[in-house]
Design a protein around this motif. Structure first.
Motif, PDB file in Angstrom:
ATOM      1  N   SER B 129     -24.729  26.544  33.700  1.00 53.80           N
ATOM      2  CA  SER B 129     -24.221  26.119  32.392  1.00 53.80           C
ATOM      3  C   SER B 129     -23.518  27.281  31.699  1.00 53.80           C
ATOM      4  O   SER B 129     -23.899  27.762  30.642  1.00 53.80           O
ATOM      5  CB  SER B 129     -25.322  25.526  31.504  1.00 53.80           C
ATOM      6  OG  SER B 129     -26.466  26.313  31.539  1.00 53.80           O
ATOM      7  N   TYR B 130     -22.464  27.711  32.361  1.00 52.79           N
ATOM      8  CA  TYR B 130     -21.768  28.928  31.971  1.00 52.79           C
ATOM      9  C   TYR B 130     -20.447  28.570  31.322  1.00 52.79           C
ATOM     10  O   TYR B 130     -19.868  27.527  31.616  1.00 52.79           O
ATOM     11  CB  TYR B 130     -21.507  29.758  33.227  1.00 52.79           C
ATOM     12  CG  TYR B 130     -21.229  31.195  32.956  1.00 52.79           C
ATOM     13  CD1 TYR B 130     -22.262  32.066  32.688  1.00 52.79           C
ATOM     14  CD2 TYR B 130     -19.931  31.673  32.956  1.00 52.79           C
ATOM     15  CE1 TYR B 130     -22.010  33.386  32.425  1.00 52.79           C
ATOM     16  CE2 TYR B 130     -19.675  33.001  32.706  1.00 52.79           C
ATOM     17  CZ  TYR B 130     -20.722  33.840  32.443  1.00 52.79           C
ATOM     18  OH  TYR B 130     -20.461  35.150  32.187  1.00 52.79           O
ATOM     19  N   GLU B 131     -20.010  29.451  30.448  1.00 57.04           N
ATOM     20  CA  GLU B 131     -18.739  29.182  29.800  1.00 57.04           C
ATOM     21  C   GLU B 131     -17.799  30.351  30.064  1.00 57.04           C
ATOM     22  O   GLU B 131     -18.152  31.509  29.798  1.00 57.04           O
ATOM     23  CB  GLU B 131     -18.985  29.040  28.300  1.00 57.04           C
ATOM     24  CG  GLU B 131     -17.837  28.433  27.551  1.00 57.04           C
ATOM     25  CD  GLU B 131     -18.131  28.468  26.056  1.00 57.04           C
ATOM     26  OE1 GLU B 131     -17.161  28.469  25.293  1.00 57.04           O
ATOM     27  OE2 GLU B 131     -19.316  28.532  25.677  1.00 57.04           O
ATOM     28  N   ILE B 132     -16.634  30.071  30.639  1.00 54.88           N
ATOM     29  CA  ILE B 132     -15.684  31.151  30.913  1.00 54.88           C
ATOM     30  C   ILE B 132     -14.801  31.337  29.689  1.00 54.88           C
ATOM     31  O   ILE B 132     -14.157  30.396  29.226  1.00 54.88           O
ATOM     32  CB  ILE B 132     -14.837  30.821  32.159  1.00 54.88           C
ATOM     33  CG1 ILE B 132     -15.750  30.797  33.384  1.00 54.88           C
ATOM     34  CG2 ILE B 132     -13.742  31.855  32.347  1.00 54.88           C
ATOM     35  CD1 ILE B 132     -15.082  30.301  34.629  1.00 54.88           C
ATOM     36  N   LYS B 133     -14.757  32.588  29.174  1.00 53.95           N
ATOM     37  CA  LYS B 133     -14.084  32.795  27.895  1.00 53.95           C
ATOM     38  C   LYS B 133     -12.575  32.933  28.051  1.00 53.95           C
ATOM     39  O   LYS B 133     -11.810  32.422  27.263  1.00 53.95           O
ATOM     40  CB  LYS B 133     -14.660  34.049  27.209  1.00 53.95           C
ATOM     41  CG  LYS B 133     -16.174  34.032  27.059  1.00 53.95           C
ATOM     42  CD  LYS B 133     -16.627  33.244  25.852  1.00 53.95           C
ATOM     43  CE  LYS B 133     -18.125  33.009  25.789  1.00 53.95           C
ATOM     44  NZ  LYS B 133     -18.979  34.094  26.263  1.00 53.95           N
ATOM     45  N   ASN B 134     -12.158  33.669  29.075  1.00 50.16           N
ATOM     46  CA  ASN B 134     -10.721  33.898  29.217  1.00 50.16           C
ATOM     47  C   ASN B 134     -10.253  33.398  30.579  1.00 50.16           C
ATOM     48  O   ASN B 134     -10.130  34.155  31.537  1.00 50.16           O
ATOM     49  CB  ASN B 134     -10.431  35.402  29.050  1.00 50.16           C
ATOM     50  CG  ASN B 134      -8.945  35.681  28.977  1.00 50.16           C
ATOM     51  OD1 ASN B 134      -8.125  34.835  29.317  1.00 50.16           O
ATOM     52  ND2 ASN B 134      -8.600  36.881  28.544  1.00 50.16           N
ATOM     53  N   THR B 191     -15.174  41.524  32.504  1.00 45.19           N
ATOM     54  CA  THR B 191     -14.502  41.574  31.206  1.00 45.19           C
ATOM     55  C   THR B 191     -13.915  40.216  30.840  1.00 45.19           C
ATOM     56  O   THR B 191     -13.987  39.792  29.683  1.00 45.19           O
ATOM     57  CB  THR B 191     -13.383  42.628  31.241  1.00 45.19           C
ATOM     58  OG1 THR B 191     -13.876  43.790  31.908  1.00 45.19           O
ATOM     59  CG2 THR B 191     -12.945  43.006  29.853  1.00 45.19           C
ATOM     60  N   MET B 192     -13.334  39.542  31.829  1.00 48.68           N
ATOM     61  CA  MET B 192     -12.703  38.243  31.555  1.00 48.68           C
ATOM     62  C   MET B 192     -13.742  37.184  31.193  1.00 48.68           C
ATOM     63  O   MET B 192     -13.507  36.332  30.338  1.00 48.68           O
ATOM     64  CB  MET B 192     -11.917  37.769  32.786  1.00 48.68           C
ATOM     65  CG  MET B 192     -10.653  38.533  33.065  1.00 48.68           C
ATOM     66  SD  MET B 192      -9.467  38.449  31.739  1.00 48.68           S
ATOM     67  CE  MET B 192      -9.804  39.940  30.857  1.00 48.68           C
ATOM     68  N   LEU B 193     -14.900  37.240  31.832  1.00 47.76           N
ATOM     69  CA  LEU B 193     -15.934  36.247  31.522  1.00 47.76           C
ATOM     70  C   LEU B 193     -16.487  36.481  30.127  1.00 47.76           C
ATOM     71  O   LEU B 193     -16.880  35.542  29.441  1.00 47.76           O
ATOM     72  CB  LEU B 193     -17.074  36.321  32.549  1.00 47.76           C
ATOM     73  CG  LEU B 193     -16.732  35.909  33.974  1.00 47.76           C
ATOM     74  CD1 LEU B 193     -17.953  36.054  34.863  1.00 47.76           C
ATOM     75  CD2 LEU B 193     -16.231  34.480  34.023  1.00 47.76           C
ATOM     76  N   ALA B 194     -16.498  37.738  29.671  1.00 50.74           N
ATOM     77  CA  ALA B 194     -17.114  38.066  28.394  1.00 50.74           C
ATOM     78  C   ALA B 194     -16.073  38.119  27.282  1.00 50.74           C
ATOM     79  O   ALA B 194     -16.133  38.968  26.404  1.00 50.74           O
ATOM     80  CB  ALA B 194     -17.854  39.397  28.495  1.00 50.74           C
ATOM     81  N   ASN B 195     -15.109  37.211  27.345  1.00 48.03           N
ATOM     82  CA  ASN B 195     -14.144  37.099  26.259  1.00 48.03           C
ATOM     83  C   ASN B 195     -13.263  38.317  26.084  1.00 48.03           C
ATOM     84  O   ASN B 195     -12.853  38.645  24.965  1.00 48.03           O
ATOM     85  CB  ASN B 195     -14.884  36.824  24.942  1.00 48.03           C
ATOM     86  CG  ASN B 195     -13.980  36.124  23.956  1.00 48.03           C
ATOM     87  OD1 ASN B 195     -12.894  35.682  24.329  1.00 48.03           O
ATOM     88  ND2 ASN B 195     -14.403  36.045  22.720  1.00 48.03           N
ATOM     89  N   GLY B 196     -13.008  39.029  27.169  1.00 46.75           N
ATOM     90  CA  GLY B 196     -12.182  40.215  27.048  1.00 46.75           C
ATOM     91  C   GLY B 196     -10.710  39.860  26.945  1.00 46.75           C
ATOM     92  O   GLY B 196     -10.289  38.763  27.317  1.00 46.75           O
ATOM     93  N   ASP B 197      -9.954  40.786  26.446  1.00 48.83           N
ATOM     94  CA  ASP B 197      -8.513  40.600  26.386  1.00 48.83           C
ATOM     95  C   ASP B 197      -7.934  41.139  27.694  1.00 48.83           C
ATOM     96  O   ASP B 197      -8.508  42.043  28.315  1.00 48.83           O
ATOM     97  CB  ASP B 197      -7.957  41.391  25.195  1.00 48.83           C
ATOM     98  CG  ASP B 197      -6.509  41.045  24.966  1.00 48.83           C
ATOM     99  OD1 ASP B 197      -6.244  39.881  24.666  1.00 48.83           O
ATOM    100  OD2 ASP B 197      -5.662  41.943  25.126  1.00 48.83           O
ATOM    101  N   ILE B 198      -6.795  40.597  28.116  1.00 46.92           N
ATOM    102  CA  ILE B 198      -6.237  41.023  29.411  1.00 46.92           C
ATOM    103  C   ILE B 198      -5.815  42.495  29.356  1.00 46.92           C
ATOM    104  O   ILE B 198      -5.785  43.181  30.371  1.00 46.92           O
ATOM    105  CB  ILE B 198      -5.065  40.106  29.833  1.00 46.92           C
ATOM    106  CG1 ILE B 198      -4.770  40.262  31.334  1.00 46.92           C
ATOM    107  CG2 ILE B 198      -3.807  40.415  29.050  1.00 46.92           C
ATOM    108  CD1 ILE B 198      -4.719  38.961  32.041  1.00 46.92           C
ATOM    109  N   ALA B 199      -5.559  43.005  28.157  1.00 50.88           N
ATOM    110  CA  ALA B 199      -5.179  44.417  28.020  1.00 50.88           C
ATOM    111  C   ALA B 199      -6.340  45.340  28.376  1.00 50.88           C
ATOM    112  O   ALA B 199      -6.127  46.487  28.765  1.00 50.88           O
ATOM    113  CB  ALA B 199      -4.705  44.697  26.607  1.00 50.88           C
ATOM    114  N   ASP B 200      -7.595  44.811  28.257  1.00 51.43           N
ATOM    115  CA  ASP B 200      -8.757  45.662  28.552  1.00 51.43           C
ATOM    116  C   ASP B 200      -8.894  45.974  30.029  1.00 51.43           C
ATOM    117  O   ASP B 200      -9.609  46.901  30.398  1.00 51.43           O
ATOM    118  CB  ASP B 200     -10.050  44.969  28.093  1.00 51.43           C
ATOM    119  CG  ASP B 200     -10.082  44.781  26.598  1.00 51.43           C
ATOM    120  OD1 ASP B 200      -9.321  45.502  25.922  1.00 51.43           O
ATOM    121  OD2 ASP B 200     -10.836  43.925  26.113  1.00 51.43           O
ATOM    122  N   ILE B 201      -8.259  45.162  30.867  1.00 57.27           N
ATOM    123  CA  ILE B 201      -8.460  45.376  32.302  1.00 57.27           C
ATOM    124  C   ILE B 201      -7.178  45.869  32.970  1.00 57.27           C
ATOM    125  O   ILE B 201      -7.013  45.705  34.172  1.00 57.27           O
ATOM    126  CB  ILE B 201      -8.951  44.089  32.993  1.00 57.27           C
ATOM    127  CG1 ILE B 201      -8.028  42.917  32.685  1.00 57.27           C
ATOM    128  CG2 ILE B 201     -10.370  43.763  32.606  1.00 57.27           C
ATOM    129  CD1 ILE B 201      -8.219  41.771  33.639  1.00 57.27           C
TER     130      ILE B 201
END
Lengths: 232, 229
Positions: B129-134, B191-201
């Motif tokens: 029951s996971y939610e992908i943020k980005n 980072t993407m799963l935890a609502n990260g911005d694409i600039a962070d990676i």
């Protein structure tokens, strides 16, 4: 004749450098807040030269693999094999001596997210797989060709591995040049001379072992030829 | 463009039986299910210090373990199937460049891999029951990571097919070379799963892109030596 001189020099230099490391040389790096006896830091005199010798051996594997694919001469295959075997042994020694030192300096044998520790481990694993490929192929020509391909790929992946592990925190000291995390550095004076002596000793040791292994392989070829010709 | 024909042939043969695709999807599903059993309810425990649930920490690694292990199944059959009926000799006789064979195989392996990933991701979301943020960012990471995996994997699959212990040898020699891809993909996915911005990676994306480009080019140069006889 030249070989004999090299062997003699290796033996002499290794003996001298081991004696100097244990009885004459000072502690090379400021131990700071290290957990154990500061004298343990003398392992640095072995550790760095062995690590660099391993890297050099793997570079030889890379170059001779390219040369093999271009020229298809068996001697380059033998050089790759010899350098890979010596490199694996030196890489293992690097890991062992580093762990012993780490136990003293960091109070832990292994720090799992450090750049250099992991790069050395990856390097070791890659060349173990290189030797496994060699073991898995019977025909000499095919074995040489396939392992040369892997010798090239494996070596190219090393710098990228280094960059990708860089994202994690650093613990290993930087010895030469500026260090992004601060700390380390500051090798000079008599320590530098002793270190250079150790470098000479371990480079020669690696070269001697590779040369011996090459001779060994050539003899093996000769024996196989004789066996084949006499239907043994 | 001849490599398209080779990829088409592979995919046509594959979709007649769907044997490989089915095993890959089911295997990936099983990996996720086993993780779900192994972690059980503890996975949803919230850790206040990190402001994360345990599953948030485990998810990226779990996803990539499922992807790479299932992808390995496809890769190990990719050339072994050709070898069995002497098809590889037929392929080599084709009036195409050797690197076209490689490119065709890359394309067909990549299609299978992506289908498997598309099937696995929703199952993962449901079971935990996971939610992908980005999601768009995650897709970019998965595409780059998968290509890195396929470029090297296809080359080494061709290399191991000539050895005695091919199915066993492939994972052993592939994973050490893949470490940069797996490490960068896992941290970027986290980072993407935890609502990260694409600039962070951007760092991870650069490494993935560089890895993809370097190995694609190197594979073009050395592939012919792996299937020569």
């Amino acid at each position: 004749m030249i070989k004999k001189i090299v062997y003699a020099m290796t033996a002499a230099l290794i003996l001298i450098s081991v004696y100097i490391d244990f009885f004459i040389a000072p502690v090379p790096i400021n131990p700071g807040q290290a957990a154990g006896d500061p004298n343990n830091f003398k392992i640095f005199y072995f550790h760095l030269p062995i690590a660099i010798s391993a890297y050099l051996s793997f570079f030889i594997v890379f170059i001779s693999s390219i040369l093999y694919l271009r020229k298809k001469e068996q001697k380059w295959d033998i050089v790759s094999l010899a350098a890979a075997e010596v490199g694996v042994v030196f890489a293992l020694l690097t890991l062992i001596s580093g762990s012993i030192w780490g136990r003293s300096a960091w109070n832990a044998y292994w720090v799992s997210w450090d750049v250099r520790l992991n790069t050395s481990l990856i390097l070791f694993l890659i060349y173990i797989s290189y030797l496994m490929i060699r073991q898995a192929v019977e025909e000499p020509e095919k074995r040489a060709r396939l392992s040369a391909v892997f010798g090239i790929i494996g070596f190219i992946s090393v710098p990228i591995s280094f960059l990708s592990v860089r994202f994690y925190s650093r613990m290993h000291p930087c010895v030469v040049g500026p260090c992004p995390g601060g700390g380390g550095g500051g090798i000079g004076g008599e320590v530098l001379y002793y270190l250079l002596l150790n470098f000479a000793a371990y480079f020669l040791l690696a070269a001697t072992l590779i040369m011996l292994k090459i001779d060994n392989e050539k003899l093996k070829e000769k024996v196989n030829d004789i066996k084949r010709n006499n239907n043994l | 463009m001849k490599f398209l024909e080779i990829a088409k042939k592979d995919l046509l043969a594959e979709f007649r039986t769907k044997q490989m695709l089915n095993s890959m999807v089911i295997f990936a599903l099983l990996v996720i299910v086993i993780f779900s059993f192994a972690f059980g309810n503890e996975a949803t425990i919230y850790i206040p210090n990190l402001k994360k649930k345990i599953i948030d920490i485990l998810a990226p690694g779990m996803l990539w373990i499922a992807f790479t292990f299932a992808g390995m199944l496809g890769l190990s059959r990719s050339f072994a199937g050709e070898k069995e009926e002497g098809c590889l000799d037929g392929l080599k006789l084709c009036p195409v460049d050797r690197s076209d064979i490689y490119n065709g195989k890359v394309l067909s392996n990549a299609v299978l891999m992506f289908l498997m990933e598309i099937a696995t991701l929703p199952i993962f979301i449901v079971l935990f029951s996971y939610e992908i943020k980005n999601l768009p960012g995650l897709i970019v990471v998965i595409i780059l990571g998968t290509f890195g995996f396929i470029f090297v994997g296809t080359l080494l699959s061709a290399l191991t097919v000539n050895t005695r212990t091919r199915e066993i040898l492939l994972p052993v020699i592939l994973f050490p070379v893949l470490i940069p891809v797996i490490l960068s993909a896992v941290t970027a996915t986290a980072t993407m799963l935890a609502n990260g911005d694409i600039a962070d990676i951007s760092g991870e994306l650069q490494i993935l892109a560089v890895y993809d480009i370097i190995f694609f080019v190197v594979a073009q140069m050395v592939f012919e030596y792996t299937i020569e006889d």
